[in-house]
Design a protein around this motif. Structure first.
Motif, PDB file in Angstrom:
ATOM      1  N   ASP A   1      -5.077   5.262   0.939  1.00 36.51           N
ATOM      2  CA  ASP A   1      -4.568   4.337   1.941  1.00 36.51           C
ATOM      3  C   ASP A   1      -5.144   2.950   1.670  1.00 36.51           C
ATOM      4  O   ASP A   1      -6.286   2.808   1.251  1.00 36.51           O
ATOM      5  CB  ASP A   1      -4.932   4.801   3.353  1.00 36.51           C
ATOM      6  N   ASN A   2      -4.356   1.941   1.885  1.00 34.00           N
ATOM      7  CA  ASN A   2      -4.769   0.544   1.664  1.00 34.00           C
ATOM      8  C   ASN A   2      -5.098   0.238   0.204  1.00 34.00           C
ATOM      9  O   ASN A   2      -5.885  -0.669  -0.091  1.00 34.00           O
ATOM     10  CB  ASN A   2      -5.988   0.192   2.533  1.00 34.00           C
ATOM     11  N   ILE A   3      -4.508   0.973  -0.719  1.00 34.18           N
ATOM     12  CA  ILE A   3      -4.721   0.701  -2.139  1.00 34.18           C
ATOM     13  C   ILE A   3      -4.154  -0.677  -2.487  1.00 34.18           C
ATOM     14  O   ILE A   3      -3.089  -1.063  -1.991  1.00 34.18           O
ATOM     15  CB  ILE A   3      -4.065   1.803  -2.994  1.00 34.18           C
ATOM     16  N   GLN A   4      -4.874  -1.413  -3.332  1.00 38.69           N
ATOM     17  CA  GLN A   4      -4.457  -2.757  -3.721  1.00 38.69           C
ATOM     18  C   GLN A   4      -3.999  -2.763  -5.182  1.00 38.69           C
ATOM     19  O   GLN A   4      -4.701  -2.257  -6.058  1.00 38.69           O
ATOM     20  CB  GLN A   4      -5.617  -3.741  -3.541  1.00 38.69           C
ATOM     21  N   GLN A   5      -2.842  -3.332  -5.421  1.00 39.87           N
ATOM     22  CA  GLN A   5      -2.354  -3.528  -6.783  1.00 39.87           C
ATOM     23  C   GLN A   5      -2.744  -4.933  -7.227  1.00 39.87           C
ATOM     24  O   GLN A   5      -2.431  -5.916  -6.563  1.00 39.87           O
ATOM     25  CB  GLN A   5      -0.839  -3.355  -6.848  1.00 39.87           C
ATOM     26  N   VAL A   6      -3.449  -5.021  -8.355  1.00 38.52           N
ATOM     27  CA  VAL A   6      -3.934  -6.308  -8.852  1.00 38.52           C
ATOM     28  C   VAL A   6      -3.038  -6.768  -9.994  1.00 38.52           C
ATOM     29  O   VAL A   6      -2.987  -6.140 -11.047  1.00 38.52           O
ATOM     30  CB  VAL A   6      -5.393  -6.193  -9.340  1.00 38.52           C
TER      31      VAL A   6
ATOM     32  N   SER B   1       0.513  -6.112 -13.202  1.00 40.49           N
ATOM     33  CA  SER B   1       0.381  -4.669 -13.219  1.00 40.49           C
ATOM     34  C   SER B   1       1.734  -3.993 -13.072  1.00 40.49           C
ATOM     35  O   SER B   1       2.609  -4.477 -12.347  1.00 40.49           O
ATOM     36  CB  SER B   1      -0.536  -4.210 -12.079  1.00 40.49           C
TER      37      SER B   1
ATOM     38  N   SER C   1       3.695  -0.818 -11.414  1.00 36.18           N
ATOM     39  CA  SER C   1       3.532  -0.254 -10.081  1.00 36.18           C
ATOM     40  C   SER C   1       3.310   1.253 -10.136  1.00 36.18           C
ATOM     41  O   SER C   1       3.833   1.950 -11.004  1.00 36.18           O
ATOM     42  CB  SER C   1       4.777  -0.549  -9.227  1.00 36.18           C
TER      43      SER C   1
ATOM     44  N   ASP D   1      -9.338   2.375  -4.375  1.00 37.12           N
ATOM     45  CA  ASP D   1      -9.416   1.035  -3.789  1.00 37.12           C
ATOM     46  C   ASP D   1      -8.399   0.065  -4.395  1.00 37.12           C
ATOM     47  O   ASP D   1      -7.728  -0.671  -3.668  1.00 37.12           O
ATOM     48  CB  ASP D   1     -10.826   0.470  -3.971  1.00 37.12           C
ATOM     49  N   ALA D   2      -8.323   0.044  -5.711  1.00 34.66           N
ATOM     50  CA  ALA D   2      -7.456  -0.921  -6.374  1.00 34.66           C
ATOM     51  C   ALA D   2      -7.144  -0.457  -7.790  1.00 34.66           C
ATOM     52  O   ALA D   2      -7.842   0.389  -8.348  1.00 34.66           O
ATOM     53  CB  ALA D   2      -8.118  -2.298  -6.417  1.00 34.66           C
ATOM     54  N   TYR D   3      -6.079  -1.017  -8.351  1.00 33.37           N
ATOM     55  CA  TYR D   3      -5.727  -0.678  -9.729  1.00 33.37           C
ATOM     56  C   TYR D   3      -4.924  -1.807 -10.355  1.00 33.37           C
ATOM     57  O   TYR D   3      -4.329  -2.644  -9.664  1.00 33.37           O
ATOM     58  CB  TYR D   3      -4.903   0.612  -9.785  1.00 33.37           C
TER      59      TYR D   3
ATOM     60  N   THR E   1     -15.870   0.787 -11.037  1.00 33.29           N
ATOM     61  CA  THR E   1     -14.753   0.124 -11.718  1.00 33.29           C
ATOM     62  C   THR E   1     -14.546   0.827 -13.047  1.00 33.29           C
ATOM     63  O   THR E   1     -15.429   0.819 -13.905  1.00 33.29           O
ATOM     64  CB  THR E   1     -15.038  -1.369 -11.932  1.00 33.29           C
TER      65      THR E   1
END
Length: 213
Positions: free
Chosen positions: A45-50, A53, A55, A89-91, A131
């Protein structure tokens, strides 16, 4: 001849990309004391795409990470049950870039937790944020990860690297699992070297030079 040699080299690179992700089942896994995996819980939940990237959905990250954590830890048959929890968290999944000019690297950021089932308690105060880097191989160095690997291959590489990093962190805390400290230190050093090898960029000297005309 120069164009032909480049074409042949590109063909070899694309063939090599099929075996880019090291299979943890082919590795000698370290002793984990009384560890046995109970629940393996991944949330996104609330994953961030940086950017930049490709999808990927939260469900896709949950599936690939759950599978790779199970593959790495599922064979342990210790006398005590533990739960592993991971939050994505993010990817960033590297898109196709210009070879040798723009080669973005795929990255995954996770927060990990470990619980003792019998104690019904988490074994540490704060989640361990990590990371994770995709790393590079000869096939990705030449043309970039975005061209050499599919989106699914990038995710699998990152998930397998994440499972290694989680185990490395666990070995740094041998008292959690009643692992002999000397054995844990040796296993930690070996796994740390393995993590560095799979996550660091490839050595340019390892790439064969194009034959002179």
């Amino acid at each position: 001849m120069r164009a032909l040699s480049r074409f042949v080299l590109l063909g070899l690179v694309l063939v090599l990309s099929a075996c880019a992700a090291t299979d943890p089942l082919e590795e000698e896994l370290p002793d984990m004391g009384d560890f046995q995996l109970a629940y393996n819980i991944v949330v996104a939940d609330n994953i961030q795409q940086v950017p930049p990237s490709r999808s990927a959905t939260a469900e896709e990250w949950i599936d690939v990470l759950t599978a790779e954590i199970d593959r790495r830890f599922g064979a342990y048959e210790g006398d005590r049950l533990y739960h592993i929890g991971v939050h994505v968290d993010a990817y960033a999944l590297a898109p196709p870039g210009v070879p040798l000019v723009l080669q973005p690297r795929s990255i995954l950021v996770i927060s990990a937790n470990v619980w003792d089932d019998e104690l019904q308690a988490k074994l540490h105060e704060e989640p361990e944020q990590m990371t994770i880097f995709e790393g590079a191989a000869p096939e990705t160095f030449l043309i970039g990860s975005g061209l050499a690997r599919t989106r699914e291959e990038q995710m699998q590489v990152l998930a397998r690297n994440a499972a290694r990093r989680i185990q490395l962190w666990m070995l740094q805390n041998p008292e959690w699992f009643s692992i002999d400290e000397e054995a844990a230190a040796a296993a930690e050093a070996a796994l740390a070297a393995e993590v560095e090898a799979v996550e660091q960029p490839v050595d340019p000297d390892a790439i064969p030079e194009e034959p002179a005309e």
